[in-house]
Design a protein around this motif. Structure first.
Motif, short mmCIF file in Angstrom:
data_model
loop_
_atom_site.label_atom_id
_atom_site.label_comp_id
_atom_site.label_asym_id
_atom_site.label_seq_id
_atom_site.Cartn_x
_atom_site.Cartn_y
_atom_site.Cartn_z
N LEU A 175 0.86 -1.20 0.00
CA LEU A 175 0.00 0.00 0.00
C LEU A 175 0.90 1.24 0.00
O LEU A 175 1.72 1.41 0.90
CB LEU A 175 -0.90 0.03 1.23
N ARG A 230 -12.32 -10.41 0.41
CA ARG A 230 -13.75 -10.48 0.73
C ARG A 230 -14.01 -9.71 2.01
O ARG A 230 -13.17 -9.65 2.90
CB ARG A 230 -14.16 -11.94 0.92
N LEU A 231 -15.18 -9.09 2.10
CA LEU A 231 -15.52 -8.34 3.30
C LEU A 231 -17.02 -8.35 3.49
O LEU A 231 -17.77 -8.69 2.57
CB LEU A 231 -14.99 -6.91 3.19
N LYS A 232 -17.44 -7.98 4.69
CA LYS A 232 -18.87 -7.91 5.01
C LYS A 232 -19.21 -6.49 5.42
O LYS A 232 -18.44 -5.85 6.13
CB LYS A 232 -19.21 -8.86 6.16
N ARG A 270 -21.96 -3.62 7.28
CA ARG A 270 -22.54 -3.61 8.62
C ARG A 270 -23.78 -4.48 8.72
O ARG A 270 -24.19 -4.84 9.83
CB ARG A 270 -22.85 -2.17 9.04
N PHE A 300 -7.81 -3.44 -6.09
CA PHE A 300 -7.15 -4.09 -4.96
C PHE A 300 -6.98 -5.58 -5.26
O PHE A 300 -7.95 -6.26 -5.56
CB PHE A 300 -7.96 -3.90 -3.67
N GLU A 350 -2.89 -2.25 -3.65
CA GLU A 350 -3.83 -1.24 -4.17
C GLU A 350 -3.11 -0.50 -5.29
O GLU A 350 -1.98 -0.04 -5.09
CB GLU A 350 -4.22 -0.29 -3.03
N VAL A 399 -7.37 1.53 1.38
CA VAL A 399 -7.28 0.51 2.43
C VAL A 399 -6.21 0.94 3.43
O VAL A 399 -5.07 1.19 3.04
CB VAL A 399 -6.94 -0.86 1.80
N PRO A 457 -19.96 1.87 13.38
CA PRO A 457 -20.08 0.92 12.26
C PRO A 457 -20.00 1.56 10.88
O PRO A 457 -20.00 0.85 9.88
CB PRO A 457 -21.43 0.26 12.49
N LEU A 460 -15.85 0.70 7.88
CA LEU A 460 -15.88 -0.71 7.46
C LEU A 460 -14.54 -1.37 7.74
O LEU A 460 -13.50 -0.92 7.28
CB LEU A 460 -16.20 -0.80 5.97
N LEU A 501 -12.01 -4.80 7.78
CA LEU A 501 -11.79 -6.00 6.98
C LEU A 501 -10.46 -6.61 7.36
O LEU A 501 -9.63 -5.95 8.00
CB LEU A 501 -11.85 -5.66 5.49
N PHE A 556 -7.58 -4.20 8.69
CA PHE A 556 -7.58 -2.98 7.90
C PHE A 556 -8.95 -2.32 7.99
O PHE A 556 -9.91 -2.93 8.46
CB PHE A 556 -7.24 -3.29 6.44
N LEU A 604 -11.58 0.41 5.47
CA LEU A 604 -11.75 1.18 4.23
C LEU A 604 -11.86 2.63 4.65
O LEU A 604 -12.75 3.00 5.42
CB LEU A 604 -13.02 0.75 3.50
N PHE A 631 -15.09 5.45 1.53
CA PHE A 631 -16.18 4.52 1.83
C PHE A 631 -16.68 4.77 3.25
O PHE A 631 -15.90 4.76 4.21
CB PHE A 631 -15.72 3.07 1.69
N ASP A 669 -19.84 3.24 5.60
CA ASP A 669 -20.90 2.23 5.59
C ASP A 669 -22.15 2.80 6.25
O ASP A 669 -22.53 2.40 7.35
CB ASP A 669 -20.41 0.97 6.29
N GLU A 670 -22.79 3.74 5.55
CA GLU A 670 -24.02 4.37 6.02
C GLU A 670 -25.05 3.31 6.37
O GLU A 670 -25.23 2.34 5.63
CB GLU A 670 -24.62 5.26 4.92
N ARG A 677 -22.47 5.18 -0.17
CA ARG A 677 -21.46 4.57 0.69
C ARG A 677 -20.06 4.79 0.10
O ARG A 677 -19.14 5.16 0.80
CB ARG A 677 -21.76 3.08 0.87
#
Lengths: 565, 565
Positions: free
Chosen positions: A39, A95-97, A99, A139, A154, B74, B91, B94, B96, B104, B106, B139, B141-142, B153
């Motif tokens: 990065l 991969r990420l999730k 909220r 990324f 990145e 990132v 929250p 975000l 990850l 990390f 975002l 980013f 995460d609204e 977002r």
């Protein structure tokens, strides 16, 4: 820009962490700084170069008729499920999730997003062909980021995608993009080659990479010395040796030495020996694992990409474990040989041309001499599975192969219908029937180009930028400005008139010794220095120094601006 | 650009999902498409506008002396740990993990990354002040992304950061950036106001927001009708009523109705009543929860930001649960009142000015009338905790307050030393001692500006772009080109000469009916249409239509190009 108000950030020492010259110089010249593995923050000087590369790429994409768009970096994972790549892409796909615990990925590329977009936006063949591109942050979670921005995680990429009803139309756009890529790298003044490439996990039929030639490159490129032929060594075809295989003249004999030891002891020519590996073959789900043998001439290297592209082989290529080898051949892998194996044996074209050869005997510590394919080894499957080497005949039919190293800065693919089929991207054709589109995709590593340009353009003092992407056109370097009002006035006046004329100028107004200033400007690689000193001002002159040629000359102050017309 | 090769993507119907006019028009005019909640692809027309906004912002930042850089999206989570925001941010940040399970985030903003960068790069006061900026994808995460790109977002933001040795220097740069922001929004031709703002979770002392005025705005802005005063309603001070509080004239009486019912039944003026909430107070770790009462005049609205900024209150503001209310006051929250509470009672200035007022009796279904603060309620803490309302006296001392709605498109802060202290960002000062830097930060929502501009510039046919950010300067609209060779030739020739002249032109070469073409161009909002029809060609004329004024006029073909000089 005045250095006093500028984040110059040059370093005197070469950071120990930087392995390649471009990475060293990018850190020393204050182009980038590492934030974490792979990065990088682009500092002002680096960003100026990056933006120039970006603009050349953008102009040529627009000239090629592509529409610029901008897709999100964060992409819903279900699109990747739909294309089938969510599982295939491997851990480079981050991969990420969110909220709400919904699954997303950080986009390493945008085939899924763009195919979905086009599927939604286009309805008729009349709207085709269409080409879109974006210049956007990508990324990829590289397992071992290295060489600075050359292989970062990145990075800035230009990715373009074209959509067509028929393959002929795709071919045409592919050629337009091929030509646009050549123009881009010509404008960047880089020594580059388009080379035939393997399409890899992106999929599709036809593919070219664009390589900047440099010793630090991670790829081997095979060239013909007598034609335009160039291919990534992954893809360069090794032709079968000419003529018929010689008839057997020797009987098989067993020697109580393992192959490696035998070659050393008898000082055998390795070209008369073969080496053997066992690898995992392709099987349908639920079937037991199948093992396949690969045989190469002793002096050749296995080409894993060619092997992976064979129908009967599992991709990615997986070598048999010691247990699997033992179960099949009852020996260590160091004693493997093709004679007596009851599994499929894939033999490279050159190995298959040997007679009276030497190989492992499938018994620990034993080898055979005088082995012959037809007489001793039963049925074999002859394939091209080795890397070409310098001196091989070129597969184009003209000349012989030379090998050079290259940095991949662009890659274009004829994808065909793989994504369009998976994601139901179709339009109504002239007959009012739904027809799935065919696609091309076209990438350029914008940030990697900056590093590649440095690999090709530097000396022991620093970077020697090609004019088109130099961060500044010129630097004004006044000598002892603090002590000479005349030097200060001349420098300030010249700076102001350059700004007025729209010239990109860096005015070194620091209170530094001349040696420090020169070292910084040579390091940054500004193509031209205008050096203002008391001595020359009597004659109303300043000194010019050309960073590329090293030439120095005197010029009347009033003539300086005209240099930039 | 020819429409036949362009991704025009206009829609006839207004998508049902779009609540505000800018979102509707951005979808209909083919500016953006939704990929997932709060994630948008910018189509060619939208990206042209976005790039124009971006360039105006960039030019003014450069003019203000800021250095452009580019930081990664990132970011390592440990930087956020160091600043203390990893837990505070909530929250919207975000989080990850990479393939090596390292943490990390975002980047929703870059204070941490830039402070670390400056801490590493600068060592001496001589290198100060320095201002850096980037135009980069963020980013957040609204929890409820809405209004299209207005509250998305992933979005494009300009964020700038300045670093100083002394606060006076920060003040100076803050003013330079304030002025640059005004120039940006003037160049964008937007009706905007800089307003005094709360610094929120970013921290710091002084802060201004820049709002584009529009009914769809999410913020209420308080203006003085007699001065330049403007403040976000979160921050606008409600002055204490003038004069002394009147003496009690009534005795307390208990009424067997709950407050709300009492007001209705007796048709009381709500201005003579107070309403009461219980909220959670600030306590040190390990201490039991403390509950605090808030009291407002019946017609006023609680200002949560003002309450959160009070020393004794937990932030974010948390209202007491039914159980907590019952434990403290032995009643439902609908019967709360200030009399008899044994906890701290914070009373708004206006409520504190009342005499003989009506309130809940802290018994279910009972109220008091004739209550007086000093006589009946013991000690109270008088604070400004309400929203100003139209007609209030302006806190600047001149005029009265008016309220309008605004869209926040910029926000500037004097951060002070919060981040620099946490992240050890210091340089050697003139005395050779380490001195922690003071910081400013300056944000602009680049993508949000596109939506805000549409909110201010549209009619029932579509968008009416300010000239500076129109996607095209002009559209060529030929009538029935397929039937008239003369129309086609004229259109093609005019298009070519416009391209030659560097004019941004959209040439509508589709085989569509004139009505369809006009509707599309009005929707997209190109400022000028050049309409080429058979009838006018006899006189070597074409028709001009101004999108903003609606005016039509005839002009000689040969004079068209000169319109763009």
């Amino acid at each position: 820009m005045r250095t006093s108000q500028y984040l110059l950030s040059t370093l005197k020492e070469t950071p120990a962490s930087a392995e390649v010259i471009s990475h060293q110089l990018m850190l020393r010249a204050g182009l980038v700084r590492s934030l974490a593995s792979g990065l990088y923050t682009w500092l002002p000087t680096g960003l100026r170069v990056l933006k120039k590369v970006e603009n050349i790429v953008r102009e040529e994409m627009q000239r090629a008729g592509a529409n610029e768009i901008l897709m999100p970096m964060v992409q819903p994972a279900d699109l990747w499920q739909e294309s089938g790549r969510l599982d295939d892409y491997g851990p480079e796909l981050l991969r990420l999730k969110d909220r709400h615990q919904r699954d997303f990925v950080l986009g390493p590329t945008h085939e899924e997003v763009v195919t979905k977009l086009v599927a939604n936006e286009l309805s008729s063949y009349k709207q085709l062909p269409v080409t879109v591109f974006q210049i956007q942050t990508k990324f990829r979670d590289e397992i071992r980021p290295r060489f600075g921005v050359m292989r970062g995680r990145e990075f800035l990429m230009k990715d373009a995608y074209s959509f067509h009803l028929e393959d002929e139309c795709l071919e045409k756009t592919y050629q337009i993009m091929f030509d646009a890529y050549c123009r881009i790298f010509e404008r960047l003044e880089l020594d580059f080659r388009p080379v035939i490439a393997d399409a890899g996990s992106i999929g599709g039929e036809k593919s070219h990479e664009f390589h900047v030639l440099a010793d630090s490159g991670e790829d081997d490129i095979a060239f013909s010395d007598a034609s335009d032929y160039a291919a990534n060594i992954e893809k360069a075809e090794a032709l079968a040796p000419k003529g018929e295989r010689a008839e057997p003249t020797q009987d098989i004999e067993t020697v109580e030495l393992k192959l490696e030891r035998l070659i050393k002891t008898l000082e055998l020519d390795v070209k008369t020996t073969v080496k053997t590996w066992l690898v995992v073959g392709a099987t349908a789900e639920g079937e037991p694992i199948k093992i396949v043998a690969l045989v190469l001439r002793g002096d050749h290297q296995l080409n894993e990409v060619k092997v992976e592209n064979l129908a009967g082989i599992a991709a990615p290529l997986t070598f048999a474990t010691d247990e699997q080898v033992s179960a099949i051949a009852n020996c260590h892998s160091s004693s493997l040989g093709p004679k007596g194996l009851t599994i499929e044996v894939i033999v490279d074209r050159s190995a298959a041309h040997l007679s009276d050869f030497v190989c492992g005997a499938n018994e620990n510590g034993r080898s055979f001499t005088g082995v012959n394919w037809q007489r001793d080894c039963g049925e074999i499957n002859i394939q091209d599975i080795r890397n070409v080497v310098a001196g091989d005949p070129s597969p184009c039919g003209q000349g012989t192969i030379e090998i050079k190293r290259g940095i991949e800065v662009g890659h274009i693919f004829q994808l065909g219908r793989k994504y369009a089929e998976a994601m139901k991207c179709s339009v109504l054709n002239e007959n009012g029937k739904n027809q799935t589109l065919t696609m091309g995709c076209y990438g350029i590593g914008v940030s990697r180009i900056v590093a590649a340009a440095i690999e090709q353009n530097h000396d022991k003092y620093g970077i020697k930028w090609p004019k088109a992407i130099a961060p500044f056109q010129v630097a004004i370097v006044p000598m002892n400005m603090a002590k000479s009002a005349r030097v200060k006035e001349t420098a300030e006046a010249l700076y102001e008139s350059m700004l007025q004329a729209g010239i990109e100028v860096l005015f070194d107004d620091r209170k530094e010794r001349p040696g420090v200033m020169f070292a910084d400007h040579e390091l940054i690689g500004t193509p031209l220095l205008v050096i203002i000193g008391e001595r020359n001002l009597d004659a109303q002159q300043v000194e010019l120094k050309n960073r590329i040629t090293g030439e120095k000359s005197l010029i009347a102050i009033d003539d300086v601006l005209a240099l930039f017309n």
